[in-house]
Each structure stands twice: as structure tokens, then as C-alpha cells.
Design a protein around this motif. Structure first.
Motif, PDB file in Angstrom:
ATOM      1  N   VAL A  85      19.017   1.021  57.465  1.00  0.00           N
ATOM      2  CA  VAL A  85      17.357   2.065  57.045  1.00  0.00           C
ATOM      3  C   VAL A  85      18.744   3.378  56.223  1.00  0.00           C
ATOM      4  O   VAL A  85      20.080   3.643  56.237  1.00  0.00           O
ATOM      5  CB  VAL A  85      17.307   2.923  58.161  1.00  0.00           C
ATOM      6  N   PRO A  86      18.108   4.034  55.255  1.00  0.00           N
ATOM      7  CA  PRO A  86      18.584   5.164  54.910  1.00  0.00           C
ATOM      8  C   PRO A  86      19.177   6.181  55.658  1.00  0.00           C
ATOM      9  O   PRO A  86      18.771   6.781  56.238  1.00  0.00           O
ATOM     10  CB  PRO A  86      17.128   5.480  53.284  1.00  0.00           C
ATOM     11  N   GLY A  87      19.839   6.846  54.683  1.00  0.00           N
ATOM     12  CA  GLY A  87      20.631   8.114  55.647  1.00  0.00           C
ATOM     13  C   GLY A  87      22.181   7.860  55.756  1.00  0.00           C
ATOM     14  O   GLY A  87      22.667   7.020  55.931  1.00  0.00           O
ATOM     15  N   VAL A  88      22.427   8.948  56.420  1.00  0.00           N
ATOM     16  CA  VAL A  88      23.718   9.645  56.831  1.00  0.00           C
ATOM     17  C   VAL A  88      23.432   9.380  58.346  1.00  0.00           C
ATOM     18  O   VAL A  88      22.789   9.869  58.958  1.00  0.00           O
ATOM     19  CB  VAL A  88      24.465  10.036  56.537  1.00  0.00           C
ATOM     20  N   THR A  89      24.337   9.186  59.367  1.00  0.00           N
ATOM     21  CA  THR A  89      24.723   9.432  60.839  1.00  0.00           C
ATOM     22  C   THR A  89      26.076  10.828  60.296  1.00  0.00           C
ATOM     23  O   THR A  89      27.312  10.110  60.254  1.00  0.00           O
ATOM     24  CB  THR A  89      25.164   8.587  61.659  1.00  0.00           C
ATOM     25  N   CYS A  90      26.037  11.801  60.776  1.00  0.00           N
ATOM     26  CA  CYS A  90      27.016  12.869  61.103  1.00  0.00           C
ATOM     27  C   CYS A  90      27.469  13.197  62.791  1.00  0.00           C
ATOM     28  O   CYS A  90      26.307  13.590  63.572  1.00  0.00           O
ATOM     29  CB  CYS A  90      26.179  14.303  59.973  1.00  0.00           C
ATOM     30  N   SER A  91      28.758  13.554  62.418  1.00  0.00           N
ATOM     31  CA  SER A  91      28.820  13.686  64.775  1.00  0.00           C
ATOM     32  C   SER A  91      29.856  15.104  63.402  1.00  0.00           C
ATOM     33  O   SER A  91      30.552  15.481  62.315  1.00  0.00           O
ATOM     34  CB  SER A  91      30.546  12.663  64.590  1.00  0.00           C
ATOM     35  N   GLY A  92      30.070  15.276  64.537  1.00  0.00           N
ATOM     36  CA  GLY A  92      30.014  17.681  64.159  1.00  0.00           C
ATOM     37  C   GLY A  92      30.105  18.065  65.613  1.00  0.00           C
ATOM     38  O   GLY A  92      29.317  18.030  66.270  1.00  0.00           O
ATOM     39  N   PHE A 112      20.614  11.608  59.396  1.00  0.00           N
ATOM     40  CA  PHE A 112      19.827  12.992  58.745  1.00  0.00           C
ATOM     41  C   PHE A 112      19.650  11.486  57.011  1.00  0.00           C
ATOM     42  O   PHE A 112      20.538  11.118  57.097  1.00  0.00           O
ATOM     43  CB  PHE A 112      20.507  13.534  58.079  1.00  0.00           C
ATOM     44  N   ALA A 113      18.056  12.444  56.353  1.00  0.00           N
ATOM     45  CA  ALA A 113      17.841  11.400  55.840  1.00  0.00           C
ATOM     46  C   ALA A 113      17.658  12.409  54.906  1.00  0.00           C
ATOM     47  O   ALA A 113      16.734  13.942  54.474  1.00  0.00           O
ATOM     48  CB  ALA A 113      16.870   9.961  55.724  1.00  0.00           C
ATOM     49  N   LYS A 114      17.659  12.681  53.278  1.00  0.00           N
ATOM     50  CA  LYS A 114      17.451  13.860  52.044  1.00  0.00           C
ATOM     51  C   LYS A 114      15.964  13.112  51.539  1.00  0.00           C
ATOM     52  O   LYS A 114      16.184  11.589  50.512  1.00  0.00           O
ATOM     53  CB  LYS A 114      17.881  12.916  50.687  1.00  0.00           C
TER      54      LYS A 114
END
Length: 123
Positions: A85-92, A112-114
Motif C-alpha cells: 500500500v502507499p506510504g511509509v512505516t516509521c519507527s521512532g 504515514f501517507a502523503k
């Protein structure tokens, strides 16, 4: 027919060996030069590919803006593209900024996705 002297044979053999060794040395220098050129080209291509394939990722400020309504902020350490799916998975590090848990800091992973030019948190 005159038989060549031992000195002449030795001189000819020495000249042959020196010529062969010199030719080998020159060939190796040329070959190494080609190898260095190829290594440099490979490094350039890898760099070019990595620049072209880097996913668009939110900044810490954009992630925090996307989370503002939920009363959280995020300092991103790494983002990876989502697979299907579009977007990114971010860790932090996620910090709760509002409510009874305000000030709680914990590691986490969010996606997150733009959408229409603005980063939004997605499930």
C-alpha cells in the motif's frame, strides 16, 4: 653455420624474459586501471539508484503535525516503504503531548501517507 656464443644466448634469453615481464607488468597496470574505472562506475550507479529509490518520508515536524489531533508527537529514527500500500512505516520515539498521559515517552511504529500533499497518519 656459426653457432651463437653462450653470451649471446644468455643476452637473448634475458632480453626475452625482461620483455615478457615488462609486458606483463604493463598489462597488469592497464587491467587495474580498467578495474578501478569499473569500480568507480559501479559506485556511481549504486549511488544514483539509491537516490532515485529513496522513499518520500515525513520530517519530524510533518509527523508531529499529522499526529497533532491525537495529542502525540514523533521523532522519527527510520522510515521504510510499505509493501503493498502507499506510504511509509516509521519507527521512532512517540511523546504524548496532551491528556492524562502527557509527557509519556515510548518507542513506537506508525504509518504515514502523503495525501494531497500533506502527511497523514494511516492505519
Amino acid at each position: 653455420m656459426n653457432k651463437p656464443s653462450g653470451g649471446a644466448v644468455l643476452a637473448a634469453a634475458t632480453a626475452f624474459l625482461v620483455g615478457t615481464a615488462g609486458g606483463y607488468a604493463v598489462t597488469q597496470v592497464i587491467r587495474r586501471g580498467h578495474e578501478i574505472d569499473l569500480e568507480n562506475e559501479l559506485a556511481r550507479l549504486k549511488d544514483e539508484v539509491s537516490q532515485n529509490t529513496k522513499p518520500d518520508v515525513p520530517s519530524d515536524e510533518e509527523a508531529t503535525a499529522a499526529l497533532a489531533k491525537s495529542g502525540r508527537s514523533m521523532r522519527i529514527s527510520e522510515c521504510k516503504p510499505r509493501q503493498f500500500v502507499p506510504g511509509v512505516t516509521c519507527s521512532g520515539i512517540i511523546t504524548t503531548t496532551a491528556g492524562s498521559f502527557a509527557g509519556v515517552i515510548q518507542p513506537g511504529v506508525l504509518s504515514f501517507a502523503k495525501i494531497e500533499g500533506v502527511w497523514r497518519q494511516i492505519q
